[in-house]
Design an enzyme around this catalytic site. Structure first.
Site, mmCIF file in Angstrom:
data_model
loop_
_atom_site.group_PDB
_atom_site.id
_atom_site.type_symbol
_atom_site.label_atom_id
_atom_site.label_comp_id
_atom_site.label_asym_id
_atom_site.label_seq_id
_atom_site.Cartn_x
_atom_site.Cartn_y
_atom_site.Cartn_z
ATOM 1 N N ARG A 35 99.899 20.770 -38.068
ATOM 2 C CA ARG A 35 101.167 21.435 -37.773
ATOM 3 C C ARG A 35 101.203 22.935 -38.000
ATOM 4 O O ARG A 35 102.131 23.594 -37.544
ATOM 5 C CB ARG A 35 102.297 20.746 -38.554
ATOM 6 C CG ARG A 35 102.692 19.423 -37.914
ATOM 7 C CD ARG A 35 103.655 18.642 -38.793
ATOM 8 N NE ARG A 35 102.968 18.220 -40.005
ATOM 9 C CZ ARG A 35 103.499 17.439 -40.947
ATOM 10 N NH1 ARG A 35 104.743 17.034 -40.827
ATOM 11 N NH2 ARG A 35 102.805 17.098 -41.996
ATOM 12 N N ASP A 39 93.047 9.835 -38.976
ATOM 13 C CA ASP A 39 93.758 9.676 -40.240
ATOM 14 C C ASP A 39 93.088 8.571 -41.039
ATOM 15 O O ASP A 39 92.436 7.685 -40.471
ATOM 16 C CB ASP A 39 95.236 9.337 -40.016
ATOM 17 C CG ASP A 39 96.027 9.515 -41.312
ATOM 18 O OD1 ASP A 39 96.451 10.653 -41.596
ATOM 19 O OD2 ASP A 39 96.190 8.528 -42.057
ATOM 20 N N ARG A 47 92.812 19.697 -43.333
ATOM 21 C CA ARG A 47 93.998 19.785 -42.479
ATOM 22 C C ARG A 47 94.024 21.076 -41.645
ATOM 23 O O ARG A 47 95.085 21.622 -41.377
ATOM 24 C CB ARG A 47 95.297 19.717 -43.300
ATOM 25 C CG ARG A 47 95.636 18.338 -43.806
ATOM 26 C CD ARG A 47 96.225 17.460 -42.708
ATOM 27 N NE ARG A 47 96.217 16.064 -43.131
ATOM 28 C CZ ARG A 47 97.213 15.504 -43.809
ATOM 29 N NH1 ARG A 47 98.300 16.171 -44.067
ATOM 30 N NH2 ARG A 47 97.118 14.256 -44.183
ATOM 31 N N TYR A 90 98.474 2.992 -50.484
ATOM 32 C CA TYR A 90 99.441 2.905 -49.370
ATOM 33 C C TYR A 90 99.751 1.457 -49.018
ATOM 34 O O TYR A 90 100.895 1.096 -48.741
ATOM 35 C CB TYR A 90 98.911 3.626 -48.126
ATOM 36 C CG TYR A 90 98.964 5.137 -48.247
ATOM 37 C CD1 TYR A 90 100.184 5.808 -48.216
ATOM 38 C CD2 TYR A 90 97.806 5.888 -48.405
ATOM 39 C CE1 TYR A 90 100.245 7.194 -48.341
ATOM 40 C CE2 TYR A 90 97.857 7.268 -48.531
ATOM 41 C CZ TYR A 90 99.081 7.915 -48.501
ATOM 42 O OH TYR A 90 99.138 9.277 -48.632
#
Ligand SMILES: Cc1c2[nH]c(c1CCC(=O)O)Cc1[nH]c(c(CCC(=O)O)c1C)Cc1[nH]c(c(CCC(=O)O)c1C)Cc1[nH]c(c(C)c1CCC(=O)O)C2
Length: 351
Positions: A38, A83, A34, A158
């Site tokens: 962000r 992703d 990552r 998921y």
């Protein structure tokens, strides 16, 4: 099968590829899971108003976001900006990534009829992925690009739960309640992940990482019966393309020995396991990647530095060591601390 003429020759002598192959390096290579995202203001700026899954399908944007941490931190590898659910969406399943939540599937997959909503993935459904990788390889030169995919269990969680899950209840109920359906779902996901990885490798990725992030939720017996065979099928198929394979999960202390037999070259170690224990549990025969606790990036620098130096020293007991965090960079992380860690890893390991 022809291997791409792209980057692998340029990056074969890079510290990352050499460490992954257990060869000596001039310094310990470092990158961060990552590293794009962000924590970087330049990422938040370019992502403004663009949905996560849309941003992953725009080659100009993917290349820019992937390059941001390479330019800023001087890391030894880029990780492809995408992703784990991108290939599942590209295959045709209705899925979205909800900010602050993660992947969400409005109609989860729990029956044979549901499985029909998840077709196989073909390379021609993702020409943009090959294009993005091509742009990146040209810009990166001798710096390797790491491609990645999600492992079948983590993806299945998921899809079966319908979103992020703490206990994976419906997933475990399915694997035990209908093993045939479970195996069919995981075989389909393995095909999808394999195709996603093959496209990245053929376009020039120099290494790949298979993320089984949530495997640590499983008992060893369930992992070996229901999960490892599917990860192994992905890893062995991409092994034919000749790039090093990294395999990572969170909370995998009890599984490390077993995970190391799934077919990867490098074992990713989460921050909960001491590196010497991980090296021992994988028979001292694998390169390791890890494993600074991402929370240590918020501690006073002296504490961060101590932990980095300890991990570098511990990594010398393995055939190869790639420095990384023990899980992804948290969004609140001060990016200047990451830059400082890269400089410290390079300087301390070259000494
Ligand atoms: C489990 C998993 C996912 N995605 C991924 C995993 C395995 C790695 C891990 O264990 O963390 C893999 C992933 N996702 C992303 C990358 C990009 C490359 C990099 O590491 O820099 C990688 C390698 C971008 C992303 N993927 C996502 C973001 C955040 C989206 C945003 O910026 O709006 C990024 C940068 C979304 C996502 N996607 C997923 C989650 C849990 C989230 C976070 C949800 C949130 O907190 O908002 C599923």
């Amino acid at each position: 099968m022809s291997v791409p003429a792209g980057s692998p020759s340029l990056t074969a002598d890079s510290p990352l590829v050499r460490a992954a192959r257990g060869l000596p390096t001039p310094h310990t290579p470092v990158w961060f899971m990552r590293q794009a995202g962000r924590s970087l203001p330049e990422y938040r700026a370019v992502r403004e108003g663009i949905a996560m899954l849309d941003s992953c399908r725009r080659p100009d944007l993917v290349a820019e976001i992937t390059m941001q941490p390479v330019r800023r931190h001087g890391v030894d590898a880029a990780i492809f900006f995408s992703d784990i659910v991108v290939p599942v969406a590209a295959a045709g399943l209705a899925i979205e990534i909800v900010p602050g939540v993660g992947p969400v599937v409005a109609e989860p997959i729990r029956t044979w009829a549901d499985l029909h909503r998840l077709p196989e993935l073909t390379a021609d459904a993702i020409p943009d992925i090959a294009e993005s990788v091509g742009l990146l390889v040209a810009e990166l030169g001798s710096t390797p690009l790491i491609g990645f995919a999600g492992a079948p269990f983590t993806l299945a969680s998921y899809l079966v739960e319908g979103g992020p899950s703490r206990n994976h209840l419906k997933t475990k109920a399915l694997m035990h309640g209908d093993p045939d359906l479970w195996n069919a779902l995981c075989a389909r996901l393995a095909q999808i992940s394999r195709t996603f990885l093959e496209v990245q490798i053929r376009a020039g990725a120099s290494a790949v990482q298979l993320f089984d992030s949530w495997a640590g939720a499983l008992s060893l017996a369930d992992y070996e019966t229901f999960v490892r065979p599917h990860s192994a099928s992905v890893l062995s198929a991409v092994g034919e393309l000749g790039v090093p394979r990294i395999h990572f999960g969170v909370g995998t202390g009890e599984l490390l020995s077993s995970m190391s037999t799934a077919g990867a070259d490098v074992i990713g170690v989460d921050y909960r396991v001491a590196l010497p224990d991980a090296i021992e549990r994988t028979g001292k025969s694998f390169a390791v990647q890890g494993n600074l606790d991402p929370a240590l990036l918020f501690a006073p620098w002296e504490a961060t530095e101590r932990a980095v130096r300890r991990i570098l020293a511990e990594g010398r007991a393995a055939p190869g060591h790639i420095f990384n965090l023990g899980h992804g960079v948290l969004p609140e992380t001060d990016p200047d601390v990451l830059t400082r860690v890269v400089a410290l890893v390079h300087e301390a390991s070259a000494a």
